[in-house]
Design a protein around this motif. Structure first.
Motif, PDB file in Angstrom:
ATOM      1  N   ILE A  86       0.836  -1.203   0.000  1.00  0.00           N
ATOM      2  CA  ILE A  86       0.000   0.000   0.000  1.00  0.00           C
ATOM      3  C   ILE A  86       0.868   1.248   0.000  1.00  0.00           C
ATOM      4  O   ILE A  86       0.666   2.185  -0.789  1.00  0.00           O
ATOM      5  CB  ILE A  86      -0.941   0.006   1.213  1.00  0.00           C
ATOM      6  N   GLU A  87       1.860   1.268   0.895  1.00  0.00           N
ATOM      7  CA  GLU A  87       2.703   2.455   1.035  1.00  0.00           C
ATOM      8  C   GLU A  87       3.557   2.724  -0.196  1.00  0.00           C
ATOM      9  O   GLU A  87       3.824   3.885  -0.527  1.00  0.00           O
ATOM     10  CB  GLU A  87       3.591   2.301   2.266  1.00  0.00           C
ATOM     11  N   GLN A  88       3.966   1.672  -0.883  1.00  0.00           N
ATOM     12  CA  GLN A  88       4.861   1.848  -2.017  1.00  0.00           C
ATOM     13  C   GLN A  88       4.148   1.963  -3.356  1.00  0.00           C
ATOM     14  O   GLN A  88       4.719   2.520  -4.305  1.00  0.00           O
ATOM     15  CB  GLN A  88       5.865   0.686  -2.065  1.00  0.00           C
ATOM     16  N   GLU A  89       2.930   1.446  -3.455  1.00  0.00           N
ATOM     17  CA  GLU A  89       2.228   1.459  -4.739  1.00  0.00           C
ATOM     18  C   GLU A  89       1.059   2.447  -4.782  1.00  0.00           C
ATOM     19  O   GLU A  89       0.862   3.104  -5.797  1.00  0.00           O
ATOM     20  CB  GLU A  89       1.716   0.040  -5.074  1.00  0.00           C
ATOM     21  N   LEU A  90       0.293   2.547  -3.703  1.00  0.00           N
ATOM     22  CA  LEU A  90      -0.858   3.461  -3.685  1.00  0.00           C
ATOM     23  C   LEU A  90      -0.436   4.796  -3.076  1.00  0.00           C
ATOM     24  O   LEU A  90      -0.964   5.241  -2.062  1.00  0.00           O
ATOM     25  CB  LEU A  90      -2.019   2.839  -2.909  1.00  0.00           C
ATOM     26  N   THR A  91       0.514   5.434  -3.734  1.00  0.00           N
ATOM     27  CA  THR A  91       1.091   6.673  -3.216  1.00  0.00           C
ATOM     28  C   THR A  91       0.302   7.891  -3.690  1.00  0.00           C
ATOM     29  O   THR A  91      -0.298   7.884  -4.767  1.00  0.00           O
ATOM     30  CB  THR A  91       2.551   6.812  -3.663  1.00  0.00           C
ATOM     31  N   LEU A  96      -4.037   6.909 -10.517  1.00  0.00           N
ATOM     32  CA  LEU A  96      -4.799   5.945  -9.728  1.00  0.00           C
ATOM     33  C   LEU A  96      -4.817   4.569 -10.384  1.00  0.00           C
ATOM     34  O   LEU A  96      -4.601   3.551  -9.719  1.00  0.00           O
ATOM     35  CB  LEU A  96      -6.220   6.453  -9.508  1.00  0.00           C
ATOM     36  N   ARG A  97      -5.088   4.535 -11.681  1.00  0.00           N
ATOM     37  CA  ARG A  97      -5.148   3.238 -12.362  1.00  0.00           C
ATOM     38  C   ARG A  97      -3.805   2.525 -12.283  1.00  0.00           C
ATOM     39  O   ARG A  97      -3.733   1.327 -12.015  1.00  0.00           O
ATOM     40  CB  ARG A  97      -5.559   3.431 -13.821  1.00  0.00           C
ATOM     41  N   GLU A  98      -2.753   3.255 -12.501  1.00  0.00           N
ATOM     42  CA  GLU A  98      -1.410   2.677 -12.433  1.00  0.00           C
ATOM     43  C   GLU A  98      -1.118   2.139 -11.027  1.00  0.00           C
ATOM     44  O   GLU A  98      -0.565   1.049 -10.870  1.00  0.00           O
ATOM     45  CB  GLU A  98      -0.383   3.737 -12.818  1.00  0.00           C
ATOM     46  N   GLY A  99      -1.476   2.910 -10.015  1.00  0.00           N
ATOM     47  CA  GLY A  99      -1.232   2.492  -8.641  1.00  0.00           C
ATOM     48  C   GLY A  99      -2.037   1.258  -8.255  1.00  0.00           C
ATOM     49  O   GLY A  99      -1.513   0.334  -7.609  1.00  0.00           O
ATOM     50  N   LEU A 100      -3.310   1.232  -8.656  1.00  0.00           N
ATOM     51  CA  LEU A 100      -4.152   0.074  -8.348  1.00  0.00           C
ATOM     52  C   LEU A 100      -3.642  -1.178  -9.055  1.00  0.00           C
ATOM     53  O   LEU A 100      -3.654  -2.270  -8.490  1.00  0.00           O
ATOM     54  CB  LEU A 100      -5.601   0.362  -8.752  1.00  0.00           C
ATOM     55  N   MET A 101      -3.203  -1.015 -10.307  1.00  0.00           N
ATOM     56  CA  MET A 101      -2.644  -2.141 -11.048  1.00  0.00           C
ATOM     57  C   MET A 101      -1.408  -2.695 -10.345  1.00  0.00           C
ATOM     58  O   MET A 101      -1.261  -3.913 -10.168  1.00  0.00           O
ATOM     59  CB  MET A 101      -2.277  -1.691 -12.461  1.00  0.00           C
ATOM     60  N   ALA A 102      -0.512  -1.795  -9.951  1.00  0.00           N
ATOM     61  CA  ALA A 102       0.739  -2.213  -9.319  1.00  0.00           C
ATOM     62  C   ALA A 102       0.476  -2.885  -7.975  1.00  0.00           C
ATOM     63  O   ALA A 102       1.088  -3.910  -7.643  1.00  0.00           O
ATOM     64  CB  ALA A 102       1.659  -1.011  -9.144  1.00  0.00           C
ATOM     65  N   LEU A 145      -6.318  -1.511   3.748  1.00  0.00           N
ATOM     66  CA  LEU A 145      -6.752  -1.114   2.409  1.00  0.00           C
ATOM     67  C   LEU A 145      -7.976  -0.217   2.490  1.00  0.00           C
ATOM     68  O   LEU A 145      -8.100   0.758   1.734  1.00  0.00           O
ATOM     69  CB  LEU A 145      -7.050  -2.357   1.572  1.00  0.00           C
ATOM     70  N   GLU A 146      -8.861  -0.510   3.413  1.00  0.00           N
ATOM     71  CA  GLU A 146     -10.039   0.336   3.620  1.00  0.00           C
ATOM     72  C   GLU A 146      -9.627   1.768   3.968  1.00  0.00           C
ATOM     73  O   GLU A 146     -10.200   2.745   3.449  1.00  0.00           O
ATOM     74  CB  GLU A 146     -10.900  -0.246   4.739  1.00  0.00           C
ATOM     75  N   GLU A 147      -8.638   1.918   4.841  1.00  0.00           N
ATOM     76  CA  GLU A 147      -8.170   3.250   5.227  1.00  0.00           C
ATOM     77  C   GLU A 147      -7.595   4.001   4.031  1.00  0.00           C
ATOM     78  O   GLU A 147      -7.818   5.202   3.874  1.00  0.00           O
ATOM     79  CB  GLU A 147      -7.110   3.122   6.321  1.00  0.00           C
ATOM     80  N   ARG A 148      -6.866   3.292   3.171  1.00  0.00           N
ATOM     81  CA  ARG A 148      -6.306   3.952   1.988  1.00  0.00           C
ATOM     82  C   ARG A 148      -7.406   4.353   1.033  1.00  0.00           C
ATOM     83  O   ARG A 148      -7.362   5.423   0.429  1.00  0.00           O
ATOM     84  CB  ARG A 148      -5.315   3.009   1.280  1.00  0.00           C
ATOM     85  N   PHE A 149      -8.442   3.517   0.888  1.00  0.00           N
ATOM     86  CA  PHE A 149      -9.551   3.858   0.010  1.00  0.00           C
ATOM     87  C   PHE A 149     -10.346   5.036   0.575  1.00  0.00           C
ATOM     88  O   PHE A 149     -10.900   5.837  -0.190  1.00  0.00           O
ATOM     89  CB  PHE A 149     -10.450   2.639  -0.200  1.00  0.00           C
ATOM     90  N   ALA A 150     -10.413   5.137   1.885  1.00  0.00           N
ATOM     91  CA  ALA A 150     -11.070   6.292   2.501  1.00  0.00           C
ATOM     92  C   ALA A 150     -10.316   7.578   2.150  1.00  0.00           C
ATOM     93  O   ALA A 150     -10.930   8.632   1.893  1.00  0.00           O
ATOM     94  CB  ALA A 150     -11.138   6.114   4.015  1.00  0.00           C
ATOM     95  N   GLU A 157     -10.658  10.973  -5.578  1.00  0.00           N
ATOM     96  CA  GLU A 157     -10.161  10.085  -6.630  1.00  0.00           C
ATOM     97  C   GLU A 157     -11.117   8.924  -6.891  1.00  0.00           C
ATOM     98  O   GLU A 157     -11.123   8.359  -7.992  1.00  0.00           O
ATOM     99  CB  GLU A 157      -8.773   9.570  -6.267  1.00  0.00           C
ATOM    100  N   ILE A 158     -11.898   8.540  -5.888  1.00  0.00           N
ATOM    101  CA  ILE A 158     -12.971   7.579  -6.103  1.00  0.00           C
ATOM    102  C   ILE A 158     -14.219   8.117  -5.420  1.00  0.00           C
ATOM    103  O   ILE A 158     -14.134   8.961  -4.527  1.00  0.00           O
ATOM    104  CB  ILE A 158     -12.636   6.172  -5.541  1.00  0.00           C
ATOM    105  N   ARG A 159     -15.383   7.617  -5.859  1.00  0.00           N
ATOM    106  CA  ARG A 159     -16.650   8.048  -5.281  1.00  0.00           C
ATOM    107  C   ARG A 159     -17.241   6.892  -4.483  1.00  0.00           C
ATOM    108  O   ARG A 159     -17.625   5.875  -5.048  1.00  0.00           O
ATOM    109  CB  ARG A 159     -17.632   8.456  -6.379  1.00  0.00           C
ATOM    110  N   THR A 160     -17.278   7.037  -3.167  1.00  0.00           N
ATOM    111  CA  THR A 160     -17.904   6.025  -2.321  1.00  0.00           C
ATOM    112  C   THR A 160     -18.176   6.589  -0.936  1.00  0.00           C
ATOM    113  O   THR A 160     -17.386   7.374  -0.418  1.00  0.00           O
ATOM    114  CB  THR A 160     -17.016   4.769  -2.193  1.00  0.00           C
TER     115      THR A 160
END
Length: 211
Positions: A86-91, A96-102, A145-150, A157-160
């Motif tokens: 999470i820390e290295q890819e979802l920066t 966003l698409r690139e980070g989620l893929m990685a 992962l939930e915290e990162r999505f929040a 960046e996302i709608r939820t």
């Protein structure tokens, strides 16, 4: 007040104690995975670890506590792997698409096929007699992962309104499908391009729903 001799540990004695504790944990993990909680005895663990039953009880108290310590250790290792991904890819600031893929690719090909995850699954899928960890400990990777999505939602960046559900949907569409493909085929039979295709389709489906 004078210190009792029993409470004093020289560096050498402390190291021996730590070595015995590590040996007990390794022996217990191996036996709990291969034989199951119910069929694994304290005698067998002590024999495999090369220690006395008294030493095992001094360190862990009983078999139930030992099982929980083993399971916690494996869970902590798995959680650390997910946290690093999470820390290295979802920066912040990354596409966003690139980070989620990685992130999904890394978890599917490194974390989930790892021996730690296999051990985790075998320990947590045992019969009802086996002790269970508190929910907060069991779900730590999902919570991270939930915290990162929040944060992604807060940044627009996302709608939820439900980051937990979004994280569950993302994992189901990407990592779990990729892991199923890896698990259903012999080792090495699944091409990397196939895993990438599964994750790409999943990330795109997720973004269509949440962006």
């Amino acid at each position: 007040m004078a210190t009792t001799r029993a409470s004093v540990q020289t560096p050498g004695r402390r190291q021996r104690s730590e070595n015995k504790r590590a040996a007990i944990l390794s022996a217990a993990e191996a036996l709990f995975v291969s034989e199951g909680y119910e069929l694994t005895s304290v005698d067998a663990i002590a024999t495999r670890a090369g220690v006395s039953k008294r030493t095992l009880y001094d360190h862990f108290g009983d078999k139930q506590t030992l099982f929980q310590v083993v399971l916690t250790r494996v869970t902590d290792t798995l959680a650390a792997t997910v946290r690093t991904a999470i820390e290295q890819e979802l920066t912040e600031g990354r596409d966003l698409r690139e980070g989620l893929m990685a992130f999904a690719s890394r978890v599917a090909t490194e974390a989930f096929p790892s021996s730690e995850y296999v051990t985790f699954r075998r320990l947590t899928s045992q019969d009802r007699s086996a002790p269970r960890l508190p929910e907060a400990v069991r779900e730590r990777p999902e919570r991270m992962l939930e915290e990162r999505f929040a944060q992604l939602a807060a940044n627009g960046e996302i709608r939820t309104a439900d980051p937990r559900r979004a994280a569950q949907h993302f994992t189901a569409l990407t990592v779990l499908l990729a892991v199923d493909a890896l698990r259903d085929e012999p080792a090495g039979a699944v091409e990397e391009s196939e895993i990438l295709a599964i994750i790409t389709d999943g990330v795109d489906a997720f973004l269509r729903a949440y962006r």
